[in-house]
Design an enzyme around this catalytic site. Structure first.
Site, short mmCIF file in Angstrom:
data_model
loop_
_atom_site.label_atom_id
_atom_site.label_comp_id
_atom_site.label_asym_id
_atom_site.label_seq_id
_atom_site.Cartn_x
_atom_site.Cartn_y
_atom_site.Cartn_z
N GLU A 184 24.16 57.86 89.46
CA GLU A 184 25.07 58.86 88.51
C GLU A 184 26.01 58.49 87.58
O GLU A 184 26.07 58.78 86.47
CB GLU A 184 25.84 59.70 89.52
CG GLU A 184 24.89 60.77 90.30
CD GLU A 184 24.39 62.15 89.52
OE1 GLU A 184 24.78 61.94 88.30
OE2 GLU A 184 23.59 62.63 90.07
N SER A 185 26.78 57.24 87.99
CA SER A 185 27.78 56.74 86.94
C SER A 185 28.12 55.47 86.78
O SER A 185 29.02 54.90 86.24
CB SER A 185 29.20 57.44 87.79
OG SER A 185 29.44 56.98 88.85
#
Length: 730
Positions: free
Chosen positions: A591-592
């Protein structure tokens, strides 16, 4: 092996960023939770390996602890007999004490240390000057700074002294700019000077060259282009273009490259930059200029293929023919593209001939692998598994480095199973583990071989034992001082020194790029640190590929690609939600890339990319009054609640839960109704959203990599198959 049970972990005490092996960790804190054990050295000697003395050090295993947790042990060692360990303990104590606003105590440990510890002599002098400055002892501080300039005039620590002394004498600042242009203290000087007088072209160019990827660098480049274009030289445009390219402002990069020195790479990037931003006419013009100016350059073959993709079918074919005739590295892809065009134009026989040429003339190419895989899938969908197997099997031997090879090898095994050829299936799964141990398909293969690594319906409840490295690995590039600072966990100091030493930023060596990745992770620049290491796989020359392959055999390489920042929060909230923490960390990585303040175009924020509306809905559910989606702990608290929620929605089926996290429950519900869910591997192949299919595979690939790297049982099993699997010992 791995116990399949609800994962319950006591709340970890302490807080802060966790990054193991290379960039510091909360190892002691996590070990107290009972899920972590020590890591033993179990790998061949290499340039990243510790010396025998370092491997036996009592100090280096303390590096990962907090200053408070290690203070007593360091004092015992520092008070003992003279040795390298004693010197290291004294240095660490002094550094910790300065950070704790106890400079007087720090000075006691530094007394006479520089003569005994030459590796860090210049930094011992720096710590002494910092201690006097923190005490407010102006006279001794100035004397210490002057002493640095006299004793270490060429050492990067002199930049610190020039900065401090320059606050009262501007000549020192000018010396810093001239002598240490990339040092962070020098960049601070440049920024301060620009605040006083923003219209200084030489200083703007200095930042554009030396700080191209720091916050605000894009604004500097924009100013240069908009306000000083007439005064810029070709090399200045090269600097500006490179900065835009590295920060993915591709259209701006393309425009700047038109004014940079004429090289094949620069000309290619003009066309490609516009192409990536959807500016088709400008892209075509750029590619055509490349072809005219550098007709025989390596980049021109790819430029011709890119140009063909922007043209109508009939116009594209002559350009593809040029590729086939002149550029053998690009010819297989050109032939496949031509075949597809001919098929669409109704020339099936010519299309077949073009595809056959790929198989006969370029059997080891990625294009041959892609075509074989396309046909294999068509055969499988038609129910002809024997022919599907026959088409896919050569991919694993003829094109083993193709991106499609791990998937093809796995399905060779699956189709063999369905055909009742269990021995061949086992061989195929073992081949995946041996050749592609880091892949998603290695996890699936391990599962079909009966390994206890969790499946889609059980992975949530897997309770893995994790083993973290006791010490850091050595760096392959940089000075001895840098390598020693890194071993001692001095992340900020080593990063500062590396900025002064790392001069070859546009064309770094493999060792330099890897070192830069490690350094970035150490200071929390996680996304760029991981990317620096991952992009080593894109190196092209045989020597660079050899160096990259050698790095892949090192545990440090994989620990850098799969670090564990914020794992204390992950362990805490995963335990409370009864989620496998490695599944959570795998999702966060996708995700990040562990960037706490990252945001998406859609508005998702933080480590687990929680949408503000979703965050508020969760906060209401759990009666959380105050939270910040950019705060790592808050974000993981909310994100794990939602991941638990998606698991409950799908009866703890992690495939559907993870897919829902990405695509939303509505889409997943449609797919479950439409497709057969009894075979999850086949279900994934039918997911109509390419992004979600890739997302699911990436999250579980991350999970598998954390498992194979940090779980001793899986690690040892895999080492029986793969020579590139780094070893740990329980």
């Amino acid at each position: 092996m791995l116990k399949v049970q609800k994962y319950r972990v006591p709340v970890a005490v302490g807080a802060g960023l966790l990054f193991i092996a290379l960039c510091g960790s909360s190892w002691f804190v996590l070990r107290q939770t009972g899920i972590l054990e020590n890591l033993g050295a179990d790998s061949p000697q290499s340039e990243l390996s510790l010396t025998q003395k370092d491997a036996q050090s009592l100090v280096l295993p303390l590096v990962s602890l907090s200053p408070q947790a290690r203070a007593e042990q360091l004092m015992d060692i520092a008070s003992g007999r003279q040795s390298l360990d004693q010197y290291r303990a004294r240095y660490l104590l002094a550094s910790d004490l300065i950070g704790q606003q106890q400079p007087e105590a720090a000075l006691q440990w530094l007394e006479g240390l520089d003569a005994k510890y030459p590796q860090l002599a210049s930094h011992i002098a720096l710590k002494r000057a910092q201690a006097y400055t923190a005490m407010g002892d102006t006279a001794n501080a100035e004397q210490a700074w002057q002493g640095i300039l006299e004793t270490y005039p060429s050492d990067p620590v002199a930049a610190h002294a020039l900065y401090a002394l320059g606050e009262s004498n501007p000549e020192y600042w000018q010396q810093a700019i001239a002598q240490f242009p990339t040092h962070p203290r020098t960049l601070d000087i440049v920024r301060q000077k620009l605040q006083e007088n923003p219209k200084q072209l030489n200083l703007l160019l200095h930042l554009a060259k030396s700080a191209y990827d720091t916050p605000g660098s894009g604004g500097i480049r924009d100013r240069l282009v908009n306000e000083y274009a007439s005064g810029l030289q070709p090399q200045d445009w090269q600097t500006i273009a490179f900065g835009y390219w590295e920060t993915r402002e591709y259209d701006k990069a393309a425009k700047a490259y038109t004014k940079a020195p004429p090289t094949p790479e620069n000309a290619y990037r003009v066309g490609r930059g516009y192409h990536l931003k959807g500016k088709r006419q400008e892209a075509k013009a750029g590619y055509q200029q490349l072809i005219r100016t550098f007709p025989d350059a390596k980049e021109t073959g790819l430029g011709l293929r890119r140009l063909a993709s922007l043209l109508p079918s009939q116009e594209a074919i002559p350009y593809l023919d040029q590729v086939v005739a002149k550029f053998p590295d690009e010819a297989p892809e050109a032939l496949l593209t031509k075949a597809n065009i001919l098929e669409a134009l109704g020339s099936s026989q010519s299309a077949t001939q073009a595809r056959q040429s790929v198989l006969t003339q370029y059997p080891n190419s990625d294009a041959a692998a892609d075509y074989r895989w396309q046909v294999a899938n068509q055969k499988a969908q038609a129910g002809n598994l024997a022919e599907a197997w026959q088409w896919a099997q050569p991919i694993t031997t003829d094109s083993p480095d193709s991106a499609i090879a791990p998937e093809a090898a796995f399905w060779v095994g699956r189709w063999a199973m369905q055909l009742g050829r269990q021995e061949e299936a086992t061989s195929a799964f073992e081949h995946v583990l041996a050749q592609y141990p880091e892949s998603y398909y290695a996890w699936r293969s391990a599962r079909f071989l009966g390994w206890d690594v969790g499946d889609f319906t059980t992975v949530r409840d897997v309770n893995p034992t994790l083993v973290l490295p006791k010490t850091r690995s050595r760096l392959p590039a940089g000075s001895d001082t840098l390598k020693e600072l890194h071993l001692l966990g001095q992340n900020q100091d080593s990063w500062t020194l590396w900025q002064a030493e790392f001069e070859n930023r546009q064309e770094p060596t493999v060792a330099e790029q890897f070192t830069d990745g490690v350094m970035r992770l150490g200071v929390g620049d996680n996304i760029n640190g991981i990317n620096q290491v991952w992009f080593l796989s894109q190196r092209e020359t045989p020597e660079e590929r050899r160096q990259w392959q050698a790095l892949r055999a090192e545990p440090a390489y994989w620990y850098t690609l799969f670090p564990l920042p914020f794992f204390d929060s992950v362990v805490n909230w995963s335990g409370q939600r009864q989620l496998n923490p490695l599944l959570v960390i795998g999702l966060i990585r996708q995700e990040s890339r562990f960037e706490p303040e990252i945001g998406s175009i859609a508005g998702a924020r933080g480590l687990m990319q929680v949408m503000p509306g979703t965050g508020q809905w969760i906060a209401d559910k759990i009666q959380l009054q105050e939270y910040d989606l950019n705060d790592p702990n808050d974000n993981v608290k909310l994100g794990t609640w939602y991941l638990d929620h998606t698991h409950q929605e799908y009866n703890n089926h992690s495939l559907f839960a993870v897919a829902s996290y990405n695509a939303g429950p509505g889409n997943v519900a449609k797919w479950i109704r439409k497709y057969d869910t009894t075979d999850p591997d086949a279900f994934i192949e039918q997911i109509p959203f390419a992004e979600t299919k890739g997302y699911v595979e990436a999250v579980f690939e991350n999970y598998w990599n954390y498992l194979r790297l940090y779980n001793p049982e899986v690690n040892q099993l895999l080492r029986k198959y793969s020579k590139s699997q780094p070893g740990i010992s329980p």
